[in-house]
Design a protein around this motif. Structure first.
Motif, PDB file in Angstrom:
ATOM      1  N   ASP A 154      43.369  40.091  48.068  1.00 58.06           N
ATOM      2  CA  ASP A 154      44.522  39.888  48.947  1.00 58.06           C
ATOM      3  C   ASP A 154      45.552  39.039  48.213  1.00 58.06           C
ATOM      4  O   ASP A 154      45.365  38.673  47.049  1.00 58.06           O
ATOM      5  N   MET A 155      46.612  38.656  48.876  1.00 53.16           N
ATOM      6  CA  MET A 155      47.690  37.925  48.202  1.00 53.16           C
ATOM      7  C   MET A 155      47.316  36.479  47.885  1.00 53.16           C
ATOM      8  O   MET A 155      48.039  35.790  47.167  1.00 53.16           O
ATOM      9  N   ASN A 156      46.162  36.044  48.419  1.00 49.19           N
ATOM     10  CA  ASN A 156      45.635  34.723  48.059  1.00 49.19           C
ATOM     11  C   ASN A 156      44.523  34.821  47.008  1.00 49.19           C
ATOM     12  O   ASN A 156      43.797  33.867  46.784  1.00 49.19           O
ATOM     13  N   SER A 157      44.384  36.019  46.408  1.00 50.91           N
ATOM     14  CA  SER A 157      43.411  36.293  45.335  1.00 50.91           C
ATOM     15  C   SER A 157      41.968  36.248  45.816  1.00 50.91           C
ATOM     16  O   SER A 157      41.046  36.096  45.010  1.00 50.91           O
ATOM     17  N   ARG A 158      41.712  36.418  47.146  1.00 49.56           N
ATOM     18  CA  ARG A 158      40.342  36.549  47.636  1.00 49.56           C
ATOM     19  C   ARG A 158      39.878  37.979  47.435  1.00 49.56           C
ATOM     20  O   ARG A 158      40.633  38.928  47.708  1.00 49.56           O
TER      21      ARG A 158
END
Length: 594
Positions: A154-158
């Motif tokens: 995702d955009m939080n790199s999860r």
């Protein structure tokens, strides 16, 4: 030439061990080396490609531009990694064209500059990228079957999804990997760079160029990877996540390091060879043995980058090796060392007449002894100095300065042997010059050096002492009541006495000490590598020997000793010795002053 052939063989082995297609091209654009992967990629065999212009592998419409691009690149050749540069095409033997990604790496050898071209056929990757857009089914097949890792975040790199190749790459279970944060799978040094790529490339252009980073494995190991990141948007067209193919480039990095190491090694050996060749121009002009010894030690120490070096000469009478000059050894060791043929490392080399390379003295089959505390490393080189199959001496080097490679190599042994061969010829020339100079520098009556040679030798030893910080002493000897002896027993007996005193002086002093007739019944001795206590011991021996001399009547001699100081010059040193002699004469007969 043999060395160049060996280098090419090593390069060929390295190229053939690489899965990527590798081609080495010279400055004229001609193919010099091809690996097996390149043969498979382009459909040619090596014989069909070697010596041909690289443009044979470029599609016909692009060849003219490729020649121009190649010439522009050679103006300032620098590494160009995979994915950096233009979208390229390759031409197979069967005239089929395929998309390619090319990395360029300049390699300097003794034959000149070459360019290593890494070529990857990206046909499958191009098709895969197109099919991912066209078909979810095909995307899933590629996703599951790809040898490269696939990851979706995702955009939080999860992590949202990944394939088995990515999972195997990091070594975690599926459950562990979903819980793994970005910080725990990516080393901190890459965080800022990757944030910048996402901000300036992925969010603005929809994808990044191929870039390199590292991942942290479960076992703590770090693996280098290359990847290209793509933006994923939701139905509203807003950024929802990112996905990327991830390739483990561990083997490629290893090959690049090996190539770089080989290139560095070639450069280092070339530099050493140039230094050795330059020695010949200088060494042939050195005709004084002490200066020659110092020069050989200095150059061997510089070129081989060592802390310790000694040059030993064979004493023809005692058949022992004596240290004539050294760097990194104490004065005590230099003066006391006397090695018989066959004893210790230098003695064995002298006896066998063959150079010796010891990697580890404690495990060497020939030596096998505990390393001495004075030495930092356990590797040694020892090379005999021979001329016309006659042993002259031995040169020893130890304590390599390199922290990474402390062992000497066969190349080091060859370099030292080249230096010694030049030194042997120079020593012979120096000896010839000494014989010629003997006629003008030796007092014909006493057969020791005359005043002219004394002045020259003293200047040289003063310069040597100043340069290397070595001790130096000057001794002046005057026979007591020589005129009375001469008048009493006649001039022939007086001449005989001078000869006997000269004989005693030469017999009492070392080979390296310089015994001269100063004037009339005055003698001087130059003591290199000698401090005052050592000179005093020699003076005591001289007075005792002269007292016991078998001549017409008992004689004595007074001795004055002067120690060279760094601020002194020749005149000061002679004056100090003369003043010390004057004080000795004033005290009485057979006295010693300093």
């Amino acid at each position: 030439m043999k060395k160049l052939k060996t280098t090419k063989k090593v390069l060929q082995l390295i190229l053939d061990s690489t899965l990527a297609s590798l081609i080495m091209v010279d400055l004229e654009g001609k193919i010099a080396l091809v690996n097996s992967s390149a043969e498979m990629t382009f459909g040619y065999n090596k014989k069909e490609l070697l010596g041909k212009p690289i443009e044979i592998l470029v599609p016909h419409p692009l060849r003219q531009q490729h020649v121009k691009n190649r010439k522009e690149y050679l103006i300032k050749p620098e590494p160009r990694y995979m994915g950096k540069g233009r979208d390229l095409r390759g031409l197979r033997k069967d005239e089929s064209v395929f998309p390619a990604e090319i990395g360029l790496n300049p390699l300097t050898t003794e034959e000149g500059l070459f360019i290593i071209c890494t070529i990857i056929d990206i046909t499958d990757r191009k098709k895969a990228e197109e099919k991912l857009v066209e078909s979810e089914k095909r995307y899933r097949q590629l996703y599951e079957g790809s040898l490269d890792g696939y990851v979706l975040v995702d955009m939080n790199s999860r992590l949202l999804a990944f394939n088995r190749a990515f999972q195997n790459m990091l070594g975690y279970t599926e459950e562990e990997l979903f819980l793994l944060t970005y910080a725990k799978r990516t080393p901190k040094k890459w965080h800022a760079m990757e944030r910048k790529i996402i901000k300036e490339d992925v969010l603005k252009k929809g994808h990044s160029e191929i870039y390199e980073k590292e991942y942290l494995k479960k076992d703590g190991a770090i693996i280098p990877v290359e990847l290209r990141t793509y933006l994923v948007k939701d139905n509203a067209g807003k950024p929802a996540g990112m996905w990327a193919f991830v390739r483990d480039i561990t083997e490629r990095k290893k090959n690049e390091e090996e190539l770089q190491h080989l290139q560095d090694h070639v450069k280092a050996e070339k530099r050493k060879l140039e230094q050795v060749l330059n020695i010949d121009q200088r060494i042939s002009s050195i005709l004084e043995l002490n200066h020659l010894v110092d020069f050989v030690i200095e150059k061997a120490t510089q070129i081989l980058e060592v802390e310790k070096c000694s040059l030993m000469l064979l004493d023809p009478e005692s058949q022992e090796l004596l240290i004539r000059g050294a760097v990194g050894l104490t004065n005590e060791i230099i003066k006391s060392t006397r090695i018989k043929l066959g004893e210790q490392i230098a003695g064995l080399v002298a006896k066998e007449g063959k150079p010796l390379l010891i990697n580890d003295i404690e495990f060497d089959k020939m030596i096998s002894r505990k390393n001495r505390s004075a030495y930092k490393t356990k590797s040694f080189l020892s090379v005999p100095i021979k001329l016309h199959n006659k042993l002259i001496g031995v040169v020893n080097v130890s304590d390599k300065k390199s922290k990474r490679h402390t062992e000497f190599t066969e190349d080091d042994l060859k370099i030292l042997s080249m230096i010694i061969r030049q030194a042997a010829i120079a020593i012979e020339n120096a000896n010839y010059c000494r014989k010629l100079e003997y006629l003008t520098t030796v007092d014909p009556h006493t057969e020791i050096y005359n005043h002219r040679y004394f002045i020259k030798a003293l200047d040289q030893e003063i310069h040597r002492s100043q340069r290397y910080g070595r001790p130096l002493c000057l001794m002046m000897i005057d026979i007591d009541d020589f005129k009375t002896y001469n008048d009493t027993h006649g001039h022939p007996q007086g001449d005989h006495l001078l000869k006997e005193v000269s004989r005693i002086l030469k017999g009492t002093c070392r080979i390296v000490d310089i015994v001269c007739r100063y004037a009339g019944d005055k003698f001087v001795v130059i003591f290199p590598e000698t401090d005052l206590p050592q000179a005093q011991i020699v003076a005591g021996r001289l007075t005792n020997a002269l007292t016991n001399l078998n001549v017409k009547s008992k004689i004595t001699a007074c001795i004055g000793i002067a120690v060279f100081m760094k601020t002194s010059d020749r005149r000061d040193l002679i004056l100090k010795a003369d003043q010390a002699l004057y004080r000795a004469k004033k005290k009485g007969k057979g006295e010693i002053c300093w």
